[in-house]
Write an enzyme that holds these catalytic residues in place. Structure first.
Site, PDB file in Angstrom:
ATOM      1  N   TRP A  93     -19.886  -9.450   3.770  1.00  0.00           N
ATOM      2  CA  TRP A  93     -19.367  -8.577   4.818  1.00  0.00           C
ATOM      3  C   TRP A  93     -19.217  -9.290   6.159  1.00  0.00           C
ATOM      4  CZ3 TRP A  93     -17.600  -4.769   2.120  1.00  0.00           C
ATOM      5  CH2 TRP A  93     -18.274  -4.312   1.012  1.00  0.00           C
TER       6      TRP A  93
ATOM      7  N   PHE B 121       3.806   7.960   1.011  1.00  0.00           N
ATOM      8  CA  PHE B 121       3.983   9.202   1.758  1.00  0.00           C
ATOM      9  C   PHE B 121       3.408  10.400   1.019  1.00  0.00           C
ATOM     10  CE2 PHE B 121       7.659   9.018  -0.944  1.00  0.00           C
ATOM     11  CZ  PHE B 121       7.867  10.332  -1.317  1.00  0.00           C
ATOM     12  N   THR B 122       3.239  10.305  -0.285  1.00  0.00           N
ATOM     13  CA  THR B 122       2.745  11.451  -1.047  1.00  0.00           C
ATOM     14  C   THR B 122       1.257  11.693  -0.847  1.00  0.00           C
ATOM     15  OG1 THR B 122       2.427  10.071  -2.997  1.00  0.00           O
ATOM     16  CG2 THR B 122       4.518  11.265  -2.834  1.00  0.00           C
TER      17      THR B 122
END
Length: 108
Positions: free
Chosen positions: A29, A46-47
């Site tokens: 990390w 976009f859905t």
């Protein structure tokens, strides 16, 4: 329908500078797309703004219209290119039916 330059800047910063990867010298990390000079594949989706509260089909009536979302998506890609090496930024065709395959480097 409230996305704006503010959200574009926020998302691009998180994608490019977020510490999501292991760094050989510093540990888990600690590395980002930018520090590791990695590639980015941005696929418009976009859905994702489909509501499923009623009935059996998703409702996209509150999603941004395609014409407007294409402008916003293009601005997002330009922001990514301004934050990172533009030769490392890739995208598909907006609104197309695309098949994308990848190999995840996990477990995270």
């Amino acid at each position: 329908m409230g996305d704006s330059k503010k959200e574009i800047d926020y998302m691009a910063n998180k994608i490019v500078n977020g510490k999501y990867f292991d760094c050989k010298e510093k540990g888990p990390w600690r590395a980002s797309v930018k520090t590791e000079n990695l590639e980015i594949l941005s696929v418009s989706q976009f859905t994702l703004y489909g509501r499923v509260h009623k009935g059996t089909k998703p409702d996209f009536h509150h999603a941004m219209p395609s014409k407007d979302s294409k402008v916003l998506y293009d601005q997002f890609l330009e922001k990514l290119k301004s934050e990172h090496d533009e030769t490392k930024i890739f995208d598909g065709e907006f609104g197309a039916d695309m098949k994308v395959s990848l190999v995840n480097d996990g477990p995270v």
